[in-house]
Design a protein around this motif. Structure first.
Motif, PDB file in Angstrom:
ATOM      1  N   LEU A 209       0.825  -1.202   0.000  1.00 25.96           N
ATOM      2  CA  LEU A 209       0.000   0.000   0.000  1.00 25.96           C
ATOM      3  C   LEU A 209       0.859   1.253   0.000  1.00 25.96           C
ATOM      4  CD1 LEU A 209      -2.491  -1.136   2.816  1.00 25.96           C
ATOM      5  CD2 LEU A 209      -2.710  -1.467   0.340  1.00 25.96           C
ATOM      6  N   ASN A 210       0.429   2.251  -0.746  1.00 22.35           N
ATOM      7  CA  ASN A 210       1.113   3.538  -0.743  1.00 22.35           C
ATOM      8  C   ASN A 210       0.823   4.285   0.553  1.00 22.35           C
ATOM      9  OD1 ASN A 210       2.172   3.243  -3.384  1.00 22.35           O
ATOM     10  ND2 ASN A 210       0.218   3.906  -4.259  1.00 22.35           N
ATOM     11  N   LYS A 212       1.468   8.166   2.447  1.00 25.09           N
ATOM     12  CA  LYS A 212       1.851   9.547   2.206  1.00 25.09           C
ATOM     13  C   LYS A 212       1.566  10.388   3.445  1.00 25.09           C
ATOM     14  CE  LYS A 212       0.909   9.406  -2.776  1.00 25.09           C
ATOM     15  NZ  LYS A 212       0.199  10.039  -3.913  1.00 25.09           N
ATOM     16  N   ASP A 222       6.279   9.740   0.974  1.00 19.53           N
ATOM     17  CA  ASP A 222       5.640   9.087  -0.173  1.00 19.53           C
ATOM     18  C   ASP A 222       6.367   7.776  -0.430  1.00 19.53           C
ATOM     19  OD1 ASP A 222       4.275   8.392  -2.441  1.00 19.53           O
ATOM     20  OD2 ASP A 222       4.939  10.105  -3.642  1.00 19.53           O
ATOM     21  N   ASN A 224       5.821   3.040  -0.086  1.00 19.10           N
ATOM     22  CA  ASN A 224       4.927   1.897  -0.196  1.00 19.10           C
ATOM     23  C   ASN A 224       5.373   0.828   0.803  1.00 19.10           C
ATOM     24  OD1 ASN A 224       4.114  -0.897  -1.448  1.00 19.10           O
ATOM     25  ND2 ASN A 224       2.861   0.595  -2.545  1.00 19.10           N
ATOM     26  N   GLU A 278      -1.925   9.404   5.006  1.00 17.90           N
ATOM     27  CA  GLU A 278      -2.773   8.697   4.038  1.00 17.90           C
ATOM     28  C   GLU A 278      -2.209   7.317   3.762  1.00 17.90           C
ATOM     29  OE1 GLU A 278      -4.232  10.913   0.475  1.00 17.90           O
ATOM     30  OE2 GLU A 278      -3.030   9.428  -0.617  1.00 17.90           O
ATOM     31  N   VAL A 279      -3.077   6.318   3.771  1.00 22.32           N
ATOM     32  CA  VAL A 279      -2.691   4.963   3.375  1.00 22.32           C
ATOM     33  C   VAL A 279      -3.695   4.474   2.337  1.00 22.32           C
ATOM     34  CG1 VAL A 279      -2.315   2.574   4.074  1.00 22.32           C
ATOM     35  CG2 VAL A 279      -1.576   4.439   5.576  1.00 22.32           C
ATOM     36  N   GLU A 280      -3.186   4.022   1.233  1.00 21.92           N
ATOM     37  CA  GLU A 280      -4.005   3.540   0.127  1.00 21.92           C
ATOM     38  C   GLU A 280      -4.984   2.466   0.596  1.00 21.92           C
ATOM     39  OE1 GLU A 280      -3.221   1.321  -4.213  1.00 21.92           O
ATOM     40  OE2 GLU A 280      -1.586   1.667  -2.795  1.00 21.92           O
ATOM     41  N   GLY A 281      -6.229   2.609   0.181  1.00 19.92           N
ATOM     42  CA  GLY A 281      -7.239   1.611   0.514  1.00 19.92           C
ATOM     43  C   GLY A 281      -7.868   1.797   1.873  1.00 19.92           C
ATOM     44  N   GLN A 284      -7.675   8.789   4.863  1.00 18.27           N
ATOM     45  CA  GLN A 284      -6.813   9.829   5.383  1.00 18.27           C
ATOM     46  C   GLN A 284      -7.075  10.079   6.861  1.00 18.27           C
ATOM     47  OE1 GLN A 284      -7.428  13.369   2.980  1.00 18.27           O
ATOM     48  NE2 GLN A 284      -5.772  12.790   1.577  1.00 18.27           N
TER      49      GLN A 284
END
Length: 290
Positions: A209-210, A212, A222, A224, A278-281, A284
């Motif tokens: 997961l990305n 940020k 930024d 993963n 922020e974490v992808e999926g 925020q």
């Protein structure tokens, strides 16, 4: 699914987050006696099918009509943490401390005292009386789904309930002065988490997961989770060999490069700064220093 803890009319509840993130559904509508997130996690296997079948029949409560809290506002135990778990962050940390970088042979484990986790839109205390070097660290946080010990690496994902976002707020001057992490990372309000828990079935194993971080709108971190030095099966299996992990326990898995101390000159947080992790999926986590 995504589950949250929220307050409405001074009553704390556990709810399901709508697919568009604009509303929550109170679990109490299903006549399920769940008063806090740990109880949901403990009983999730038995309740999952009922929740899936009936969630669309629940009354949506607009998100702006509730106060989102940290998913687990009062963790049962201190939060388990691992430091220097992204190579570039380990490098910038070594530079800040004035030492030569060496890739770690073992994870750097420590615990973070959390009397009360700060929720989404909550305030990060500046603690200006004791620190001048307040820093941010976006992290993927793992929520354990059952009590377990002596897990093999291949058993780890079966023991996970889900994931949330954490900000491992740190007082760098205290951290450096005392030569350990407990005090500088365990001050009141140094554990923002949220905005909710995403169950593990929403992600591959392992989750790549990305991550940020934005400070006042500026992108600072930024990366993963694929860049972790020690992955989730390694860390959780290793910890479980000598300590029992319990339902609802939280593990912060490390932060990537781009923290305030890594800049030249360092760029620490100040009162009024807005920090978005922020974490992808997942979403925020937004907080303000105050």
């Amino acid at each position: 699914m995504k589950f949250c803890t929220f307050r409405q009319k001074d009553v704390e509840q556990v709810g399901i987050v709508s697919s568009d993130y604009q509303a929550v559904y109170a679990l109490k509508e299903l006549n399920i006696t769940i008063n806090k997130m740990e109880e949901l996690i403990e009983n999730y296997t038995a309740l999952k099918e009922e929740i899936l079948i009936n969630r669309d029949q629940l009354t949506p409560i607009p998100l702006d009509q509730v106060e989102l809290l940290a998913p687990i506002p009062h963790p049962k135990h201190d939060v388990l943490c691992v430091g220097l778990n992204y190579q570039l962050h380990a490098l910038e940390s070594a530079k800040f401390a004035g030492r030569e970088y060496q890739k770690p042979e073992h994870p750097v484990y420590f615990s973070k005292r959390v009397n009360q986790a700060v929720g989404p839109n909550g305030r990060i205390p500046a603690h200006a009386n004791i620190t001048e070097k307040l820093d941010y660290e976006v992290e993927l946080a793992v929520i354990m789904g059952k009590t377990c010990s002596k897990l093999a690496p291949e058993e780890v994902f079966d023991a996970i309930f889900g994931y949330t976002i954490a900000n491992d707020v740190s007082a760098r001057d205290i951290q450096m002065a005392y030569g350990q992490y407990m005090f500088g990372k365990g001050l009141d309000g140094f554990a923002p988490m949220g905005p909710w828990i995403a169950t593990k079935d929403e992600f591959p194993e392992p989750p790549h997961l990305n991550l940020k971080t934005y400070v006042n709108g500026e992108l600072r971190q930024d990366s993963n989770t694929s860049d972790l030095i020690f992955d989730l099966p390694y860390m959780i299996s290793e910890l479980s060999q000598g300590m029992t992990l319990e339902t609802g326990d939280i593990l912060m898995t490390g932060t990537p490069a781009g923290v305030g101390m890594g800049f030249i000159p360092p760029r620490f947080l100040k009162v009024g700064d807005e920090v978005i992790c922020e974490v992808e999926g997942i979403g925020q986590l937004r907080n303000t220093v105050g």
